[in-house]
Design a protein around this motif. Sequence first.
Motif, PDB file in Angstrom:
ATOM      1  N   GLY A 116      20.397 -11.370 -21.182  1.00 32.78           N
ATOM      2  CA  GLY A 116      19.999 -12.052 -22.399  1.00 32.78           C
ATOM      3  C   GLY A 116      19.676 -13.517 -22.245  1.00 32.78           C
ATOM      4  O   GLY A 116      18.707 -14.014 -22.826  1.00 32.78           O
ATOM      5  N   PHE A 117      20.474 -14.239 -21.449  1.00 32.66           N
ATOM      6  CA  PHE A 117      20.231 -15.674 -21.317  1.00 32.66           C
ATOM      7  C   PHE A 117      18.902 -15.944 -20.614  1.00 32.66           C
ATOM      8  O   PHE A 117      18.134 -16.821 -21.039  1.00 32.66           O
ATOM      9  N   VAL A 118      18.606 -15.212 -19.553  1.00 37.80           N
ATOM     10  CA  VAL A 118      17.343 -15.413 -18.822  1.00 37.80           C
ATOM     11  C   VAL A 118      16.160 -15.028 -19.705  1.00 37.80           C
ATOM     12  O   VAL A 118      15.162 -15.752 -19.770  1.00 37.80           O
ATOM     13  N   PHE A 119      16.271 -13.902 -20.417  1.00 38.19           N
ATOM     14  CA  PHE A 119      15.203 -13.498 -21.337  1.00 38.19           C
ATOM     15  C   PHE A 119      15.038 -14.547 -22.439  1.00 38.19           C
ATOM     16  O   PHE A 119      13.917 -14.857 -22.852  1.00 38.19           O
ATOM     17  N   GLY A 120      16.153 -15.088 -22.906  1.00 40.95           N
ATOM     18  CA  GLY A 120      16.115 -16.117 -23.942  1.00 40.95           C
ATOM     19  C   GLY A 120      15.485 -17.406 -23.459  1.00 40.95           C
ATOM     20  O   GLY A 120      14.741 -18.075 -24.204  1.00 40.95           O
ATOM     21  N   LEU A 121      15.772 -17.787 -22.221  1.00 49.77           N
ATOM     22  CA  LEU A 121      15.200 -18.996 -21.639  1.00 49.77           C
ATOM     23  C   LEU A 121      13.674 -18.899 -21.572  1.00 49.77           C
ATOM     24  O   LEU A 121      12.954 -19.835 -21.953  1.00 49.77           O
ATOM     25  N   VAL A 122      13.185 -17.766 -21.113  1.00 48.19           N
ATOM     26  CA  VAL A 122      11.738 -17.556 -21.014  1.00 48.19           C
ATOM     27  C   VAL A 122      11.106 -17.517 -22.410  1.00 48.19           C
ATOM     28  O   VAL A 122      10.041 -18.100 -22.638  1.00 48.19           O
ATOM     29  N   THR A 123      11.785 -16.860 -23.359  1.00 51.01           N
ATOM     30  CA  THR A 123      11.290 -16.804 -24.743  1.00 51.01           C
ATOM     31  C   THR A 123      11.193 -18.208 -25.345  1.00 51.01           C
ATOM     32  O   THR A 123      10.169 -18.583 -25.919  1.00 51.01           O
ATOM     33  N   ALA A 124      12.268 -18.982 -25.210  1.00 50.07           N
ATOM     34  CA  ALA A 124      12.292 -20.343 -25.759  1.00 50.07           C
ATOM     35  C   ALA A 124      11.193 -21.212 -25.145  1.00 50.07           C
ATOM     36  O   ALA A 124      10.537 -21.996 -25.851  1.00 50.07           O
ATOM     37  N   ALA A 125      10.999 -21.052 -23.834  1.00 44.84           N
ATOM     38  CA  ALA A 125       9.992 -21.862 -23.127  1.00 44.84           C
ATOM     39  C   ALA A 125       8.592 -21.631 -23.683  1.00 44.84           C
ATOM     40  O   ALA A 125       7.781 -22.566 -23.755  1.00 44.84           O
ATOM     41  N   GLN A 126       8.302 -20.393 -24.093  1.00 45.20           N
ATOM     42  CA  GLN A 126       6.958 -20.099 -24.593  1.00 45.20           C
ATOM     43  C   GLN A 126       6.670 -20.835 -25.906  1.00 45.20           C
ATOM     44  O   GLN A 126       5.545 -21.289 -26.136  1.00 45.20           O
ATOM     45  N   TYR A 127       7.676 -20.957 -26.764  1.00 47.16           N
ATOM     46  CA  TYR A 127       7.487 -21.698 -28.018  1.00 47.16           C
ATOM     47  C   TYR A 127       7.174 -23.166 -27.749  1.00 47.16           C
ATOM     48  O   TYR A 127       6.404 -23.789 -28.478  1.00 47.16           O
TER      49      TYR A 127
END
Length: 330
Positions: A116-127
């Motif tokens: 979850g944290f790695v997926f969240g990091l990539v998600t946040a970066a796109q915004y």
Amino acid sequence: MQNLGIAITGSGSAVPATFLDNHALTEVVETSDEWITTRTGIRQRRLAKASETITELATAASEQAIAMAGISPQDLDLIVLATSSPDDLFGSACHIQGQLGATKAVAFDITAACSGFVFGLVTAAQYIRTGVYQNVLLVGADFLSRWVDWQDRGTCVLFGDGAGAVVIQANQKDYLLGFELRSDGTQNNCLNLAYAAEPTQLTQQVNVGKGNFQPITMNGKEVYRFAVQKVPEVIDKALFRANLSVDQIDWLLLHQANQRILDAVAQRLNIPEHKVISNLANYGNTSAASIPLALDEAVRQGKIKTGDIIVTSGFGAGLTWGAAIFQWGR
């Protein structure tokens, strides 16, 4: 010039005060300290009391990260909570937003278990990279003790509770150097916290399921095999995307699942032991919290310094796995 890169500028963590060491665990289930430590590397775990909530712990970790980043909660545009064990099945990110007083921030949960944290990091970066948001709070928090069968020694020895958070900000230079995310639903049955349908007859014609969940079930051998094979591969791909070699890495920060997995992955990548961050002996597997918890601890101990290149990888239920390479600070 618009800032279309990201920098991770703050970290924080929080764990419950209650701990259960291996010796005490022998009173709960048939096991031993030696059995647990030789197979997992775990010596104790923190467990939330029935009265404690994900929101409380996540908010405390978030406040530390926000303070380190030198911003206020009102500066946040987005809050992403990575969790598989929210206080509310509808999501807990909005509750955290309310507790922080982050009045401007939109908030939502994502579920990718221990990835979850790695997926969240990539998600946040796109915004941030698309110019939509400037300041994002990413939280990883789990209370898997809520969902453990305490008579199943294959799983109950593994999990602990905790929360970790980072602040990610827009930056002229992009410090997210590369990433790779993967999923394989054909292996979904290897690790589950599954819905258990209890049929309820509403009328003669209508039968519905009543909501409930089974305790965590895991095929430990398959999960171990999967992690040791797939994690080095996904890290290699992320390194390729970042145009970096293994010897340029300062720290290997894996999801804290099992010391044997950490050792095996480091060995396959030829990363020396002194570059491997490990704190699972004290906390066990805290799922989505494990990477930010270990990151924050290493930052506050002065191990991780500004400009250090960190390879991080999460892996777990789904099955999901991914790697992200970033430089700390800005």
